[in-house]
Design an enzyme around this catalytic site. Structure first.
Site, PDB file in Angstrom:
ATOM      1  N   ASP A 127      48.281 -65.732   1.686  1.00  0.00           N
ATOM      2  CA  ASP A 127      47.526 -65.447   2.906  1.00  0.00           C
ATOM      3  C   ASP A 127      48.424 -64.807   3.958  1.00  0.00           C
ATOM      4  O   ASP A 127      49.574 -65.212   4.141  1.00  0.00           O
ATOM      5  CB  ASP A 127      46.953 -66.753   3.447  1.00  0.00           C
ATOM      6  CG  ASP A 127      45.771 -66.552   4.359  1.00  0.00           C
ATOM      7  OD1 ASP A 127      45.815 -65.610   5.170  1.00  0.00           O
ATOM      8  OD2 ASP A 127      44.814 -67.332   4.269  1.00  0.00           O
ATOM      9  N   HIS A 159      43.911 -64.037   2.039  1.00  0.00           N
ATOM     10  CA  HIS A 159      43.204 -64.340   3.278  1.00  0.00           C
ATOM     11  C   HIS A 159      41.722 -64.636   3.054  1.00  0.00           C
ATOM     12  O   HIS A 159      41.153 -65.492   3.715  1.00  0.00           O
ATOM     13  CB  HIS A 159      43.373 -63.161   4.234  1.00  0.00           C
ATOM     14  CG  HIS A 159      43.101 -63.485   5.667  1.00  0.00           C
ATOM     15  ND1 HIS A 159      43.593 -64.606   6.293  1.00  0.00           N
ATOM     16  CD2 HIS A 159      42.385 -62.816   6.611  1.00  0.00           C
ATOM     17  CE1 HIS A 159      43.195 -64.616   7.547  1.00  0.00           C
ATOM     18  NE2 HIS A 159      42.465 -63.549   7.775  1.00  0.00           N
ATOM     19  N   SER A 201      40.044 -66.434  10.246  1.00  0.00           N
ATOM     20  CA  SER A 201      40.946 -65.470  10.844  1.00  0.00           C
ATOM     21  C   SER A 201      40.805 -65.456  12.374  1.00  0.00           C
ATOM     22  O   SER A 201      40.994 -66.497  13.018  1.00  0.00           O
ATOM     23  CB  SER A 201      40.688 -64.094  10.229  1.00  0.00           C
ATOM     24  OG  SER A 201      41.705 -63.187  10.524  1.00  0.00           O
TER      25      SER A 201
END
Length: 502
Positions: free
Chosen positions: A197, A230, A74
């Protein structure tokens, strides 16, 4: 392996599943300044990418990390990608998990740029978004929930750098775009993301954002994990760790081929796919050819070819300016030619001595030898709508030994781990300049010269042609007679291959 957490302002705790990789190498987790167990000065002057890159330099110096693999998730992927783009000494591989590369392409930033973010309705919407696109495990594991506890999650840093929630960016990173730096990354790179995601916010698109970013990194590989979001390493840990182990333990290649794959069906595709030979088991030519015939692919040089025996010349289908079909008479294009002696007419070896030898003999008229050159190379990527399948689009020019035309047109492919289908459509035809009687057009030309002539003939068309999005559109355009009036259009041509090139 240096592991860089996301946020900004989170701790490293949610990355706990990665500790399973420590059986084969040392893993280093740390909390960034203003996050987790590190100090929280909460000075906005520290909230910028260059300072976080300097933090990596300081960490490497303090721990003596002369050689390392870097993993970033991320926001951590933002740092890792920017750091790798500097080409630091000692970095050997890079793993980017759902990376933030371009804020404009992240989640739903524009949807809620203003309004009351403190309402119960907004809180409920945020919770729903997180459980669909951040972590789909229900309930969240303790190590994920702990990451969001006030003692570890610096909300002030998060909001100052990002915004009030994952899908609204109003902070320092609201205009961040590091995509231009990706081409500078020169180490083997793996990008991962989940099917749902937030790093790929619109899963109905044909081109996932992570795929677009991977295409900018030389030799990058992408793996998409079905039924995950994610935190793929939390949701599908066994699959995720298997992929990462394979990437980390693989011997480095001197010239890695770009590749994409779907987790669970780890047959790499991309430039590496279109190298080698594969059998064609059917084509639009129908009974004109003997099947299977072999096609030879060379993505490195940007061309390919085939060699097919003609068994029923009277069944050949040729387009005309009026769009009607006519039958080619036996011997119409090959009358008076002698059979070739020796082997290796295609000469698809890649080496200069193969590509630069002229065709001194007349090829066997009972065998169609084809040459093709990509003007826009295939962009191969997984199909987000059909798990386990991949697609590609390209623009190609072709010539065959049995005709005196250059065909130019759009090309699409669709396949899976076992086989694929090729379609050419929107094709135009131009005559090859005539030569003396009984002298075939390819006489005394090299393989390299043929490719150059094809590209020169098709270049203008490639620049101005808008290719159909899919085969269905291509057929519809042809059936409706759509044409720009400058060339005659052939019906779409289809070839089916029973295996990937090997």
């Amino acid at each position: 392996m240096l592991v860089i957490h996301g946020g900004p302002g989170l701790s490293h705790h949610y990355l706990y599943p990665l500790t399973a990789l420590s059986a084969s190498r040392q893993l280093i987790f740390y909390d960034q300044l203003d996050a987790g167990s590190s100090e929280w000065p909460n000075d906005p002057k520290n909230w910028n990418v260059p300072r976080y890159l300097a933090e990596i330099d300081a960490l490497r110096s303090h721990l003596g990390l002369d050689s390392l693999i870097m993993f970033g998730n991320s926001w951590g992927g933002t740092i890792a990608a920017a750091y790798a783009a500097r080409r630091p000494p000692g970095l050997t591989k890079l793993i980017l998990s759902g990376p933030l590369i371009d804020t404009r392409r992240w989640a739903l930033r524009a949807c809620l740029a203003s309004g009351d973010t403190s309402s119960e309705a907004f809180a409920a919407a945020t919770d729903l978004f997180y459980r669909r696109h951040l972590c789909r495990r229900d309930p969240w594991p303790d190590f994920v929930a702990a990451t969001f506890e006030p003692r570890l999650f610096n909300k002030r840093c998060y909001e100052g750098m990002w915004g009030p929630t994952e899908f609204i960016s109003t902070g320092v990173l609201r205009d961040y775009n590091g995509s231009a730096e990706l081409a500078s990354i020169d180490v083997p790179t793996l990008l991962t993301c989940g099917e749902f995601d937030e790093a790929t916010p619109d899963t109905t698109r044909r081109d996932l954002d992570v795929m677009r970013f991977a295409a900018a990194i030389p030799g990058a590989e992408v793996v998409v994990f079905p039924n995950a979001s994610h935190m793929t390493f939390v949701e599908v840990p066994e699959s995720y760790l298997s992929v990462v182990r394979g990437f980390v333990e693989a011997a480095p290649e001197t010239a890695p081929a770009a590749a994409v794959a779907v987790a669970g069906e780890r047959r790499a595709v991309g430039r590496g796919l279109l190298n080698g030979a594969s059998p064609c088991t059917w084509s639009t030519g129908g009974g004109f050819y003997a099947y299977p015939f072999t096609a030879y692919w060379n993505a490195t040089s940007g061309d390919y070819g085939w060699e097919a025996r003609i068994v029923a010349p009277s069944q050949a289908v040729v387009g005309t300016s009026s769009g009607r079909r006519r039958r080619r008479r036996r011997g119409e294009e090959t009358r008076g030619r002698e059979a070739v002696t020796g082997v290796g007419a295609l000469r698809f070896g890649g080496a200069a001595d193969v590509y630069d030898r002229p065709y001194a003999e007349v090829l066997d008229p009972a065998v169609e030898v084809g040459w093709a050159a990509w003007l826009v190379p295939p962009e191969v990527r997984p199909d987000p709508q059909r798990r386990g399948e991949w697609t590609s689009r390209a623009f190609v020019g072709t010539r065959v030994s049995t005709a005196s035309h250059t065909f130019c047109g759009c090309q699409s492919m669709r396949g899976d781990a076992a086989a694929f289908r090729l379609t050419e459509h929107g094709r135009a035809s131009g005559d090859i300049p005539p030569r003396p009687a009984r002298v075939p057009w390819y006489a005394n030309l090299t393989r390299r010269e043929i490719s150059a002539q094809i590209r020169a003939t098709c270049a203008a068309l490639a620049r101005r042609t808008s290719c159909p999005e899919d085969n269905e559109t291509a057929y519809a355009e042809w059936a409706s007679g759509r044409d720009n009036g400058t060339y005659w259009r052939l019906p779409p041509w289809v070839e089916v291959y029973s295996s990937l090139p090997v």
